[in-house]
Design an enzyme around this catalytic site. Structure first.
Site, PDB file in Angstrom:
ATOM      1  N   CYS A  84       0.934  -1.310  -0.093  1.00  0.00           N
ATOM      2  CA  CYS A  84      -0.183   0.082   0.004  1.00  0.00           C
ATOM      3  C   CYS A  84       0.797   1.162  -0.126  1.00  0.00           C
ATOM      4  O   CYS A  84       0.243   2.322  -0.262  1.00  0.00           O
ATOM      5  CB  CYS A  84      -0.985  -0.118   1.159  1.00  0.00           C
ATOM      6  SG  CYS A  84      -0.282   0.346   2.848  1.00  0.00           S
ATOM      7  N   HIS A 121       0.321  11.423  16.003  1.00  0.00           N
ATOM      8  CA  HIS A 121      -0.423  10.566  15.039  1.00  0.00           C
ATOM      9  C   HIS A 121       0.468   9.534  14.315  1.00  0.00           C
ATOM     10  O   HIS A 121       1.770   9.990  13.976  1.00  0.00           O
ATOM     11  CB  HIS A 121      -0.762  11.838  13.729  1.00  0.00           C
ATOM     12  CG  HIS A 121      -1.328  11.075  12.708  1.00  0.00           C
ATOM     13  ND1 HIS A 121      -2.674  10.645  12.496  1.00  0.00           N
ATOM     14  CD2 HIS A 121      -0.697  11.007  11.456  1.00  0.00           C
ATOM     15  CE1 HIS A 121      -2.817  10.210  11.177  1.00  0.00           C
ATOM     16  NE2 HIS A 121      -1.461  10.464  10.697  1.00  0.00           N
ATOM     17  N   HIS A 124      -3.497   5.200  10.345  1.00  0.00           N
ATOM     18  CA  HIS A 124      -4.787   4.714  10.463  1.00  0.00           C
ATOM     19  C   HIS A 124      -5.058   3.213  10.432  1.00  0.00           C
ATOM     20  O   HIS A 124      -3.983   2.577   9.812  1.00  0.00           O
ATOM     21  CB  HIS A 124      -5.683   5.071   9.064  1.00  0.00           C
ATOM     22  CG  HIS A 124      -6.016   6.722   9.090  1.00  0.00           C
ATOM     23  ND1 HIS A 124      -4.948   7.541   8.555  1.00  0.00           N
ATOM     24  CD2 HIS A 124      -6.782   7.479   9.590  1.00  0.00           C
ATOM     25  CE1 HIS A 124      -5.417   8.666   8.922  1.00  0.00           C
ATOM     26  NE2 HIS A 124      -6.794   8.577   9.332  1.00  0.00           N
ATOM     27  N   ASP A 132      -4.316 -11.647   4.599  1.00  0.00           N
ATOM     28  CA  ASP A 132      -4.306 -12.985   5.063  1.00  0.00           C
ATOM     29  C   ASP A 132      -3.411 -13.022   6.414  1.00  0.00           C
ATOM     30  O   ASP A 132      -2.123 -13.255   6.712  1.00  0.00           O
ATOM     31  CB  ASP A 132      -3.692 -13.944   4.218  1.00  0.00           C
ATOM     32  CG  ASP A 132      -3.518 -15.530   4.969  1.00  0.00           C
ATOM     33  OD1 ASP A 132      -4.414 -15.578   5.866  1.00  0.00           O
ATOM     34  OD2 ASP A 132      -2.918 -16.420   4.490  1.00  0.00           O
ATOM     35  N   ARG A 138      -5.192  -3.964   9.257  1.00  0.00           N
ATOM     36  CA  ARG A 138      -3.980  -3.443   8.641  1.00  0.00           C
ATOM     37  C   ARG A 138      -4.002  -2.124   9.101  1.00  0.00           C
ATOM     38  O   ARG A 138      -4.680  -0.736   8.988  1.00  0.00           O
ATOM     39  CB  ARG A 138      -4.292  -3.044   7.078  1.00  0.00           C
ATOM     40  CG  ARG A 138      -2.931  -2.363   6.536  1.00  0.00           C
ATOM     41  CD  ARG A 138      -3.005  -2.386   4.973  1.00  0.00           C
ATOM     42  NE  ARG A 138      -4.380  -1.646   4.455  1.00  0.00           N
ATOM     43  CZ  ARG A 138      -4.185  -0.424   4.102  1.00  0.00           C
ATOM     44  NH1 ARG A 138      -3.141   0.331   4.273  1.00  0.00           N
ATOM     45  NH2 ARG A 138      -5.209   0.232   3.637  1.00  0.00           N
ATOM     46  N   CYS A 140      -1.900   1.021   8.877  1.00  0.00           N
ATOM     47  CA  CYS A 140      -1.328   1.603   7.664  1.00  0.00           C
ATOM     48  C   CYS A 140      -0.528   2.916   8.621  1.00  0.00           C
ATOM     49  O   CYS A 140      -1.053   3.836   8.964  1.00  0.00           O
ATOM     50  CB  CYS A 140      -2.270   2.105   6.867  1.00  0.00           C
ATOM     51  SG  CYS A 140      -1.469   3.043   5.480  1.00  0.00           S
TER      52      CYS A 140
END
Length: 153
Positions: A84, A121, A124, A132, A138, A140
């Site tokens: 990603c 921060h 997210h 899997d 996730r 990120c």
């Protein structure tokens, strides 16, 4: 803003910072400690560009810490390749290390992840994307929000 539990988005939780201790500094102190880019991401909820972060493709073993305060947040064995553009983890080191905030910015409904100790921060968390992983989550996370403490033998 509402704090959320990532396994049941939308549910309210208690403040996890009580377990790790709260670090409070003035914005001037944060600006003096962090580079301008680190400050923009960690203190103003900015985002680094995809595929530019130091830890995006890192496979080194160790513990990922909050760049602002040093709190241990993730382990390398919780990291996975999501392709990603940012480091992805399927779980934090412990739930008391992070806190969750509903984020409706940019015309999206997301859950922001912050360091429970210093409220920086991190990125997210997304659920149900079909990776899997043991949690189907996730995390990120911006590389600039982290430092990697390499594992020693």
């Amino acid at each position: 803003m509402t704090e959320n539990n990532p396994t049941t988005p939308g549910s309210t939780t208690t403040d996890p910072a009580s377990a790790v201790g709260k670090i409070v500094k003035s914005e001037a102190e944060w600006r003096a400690q962090l580079t301008p880019f680190e400050y923009k991401v960690l203190r103003e909820a900015g985002t680094e560009r995809a595929f530019t972060g130091e830890y995006t493709d890192t496979t080194s073993q160790g513990v990922y810490r909050c760049r602002a305060c040093g709190t241990e947040l993730f382990r390398s064995d919780q990291k996975f390749s999501s392709h990603c553009g940012w480091p992805s983890f399927f779980a934090p080191l412990a739930e008391d290390r992070v806190r969750y905030i509903e984020d409706d910015s940019h015309f999206m409904k997301r859950v922001e992840v912050r360091c429970a100790a210093c409220d920086s921060h991190l990125g997210h968390v997304f659920e149900g994307e079909g990776y899997d992983t043991p949690t189907d989550l996730r995390y990120c996370i911006n590389s600039v929000s982290l430092t990697l403490e390499p594992k020693t033998s």
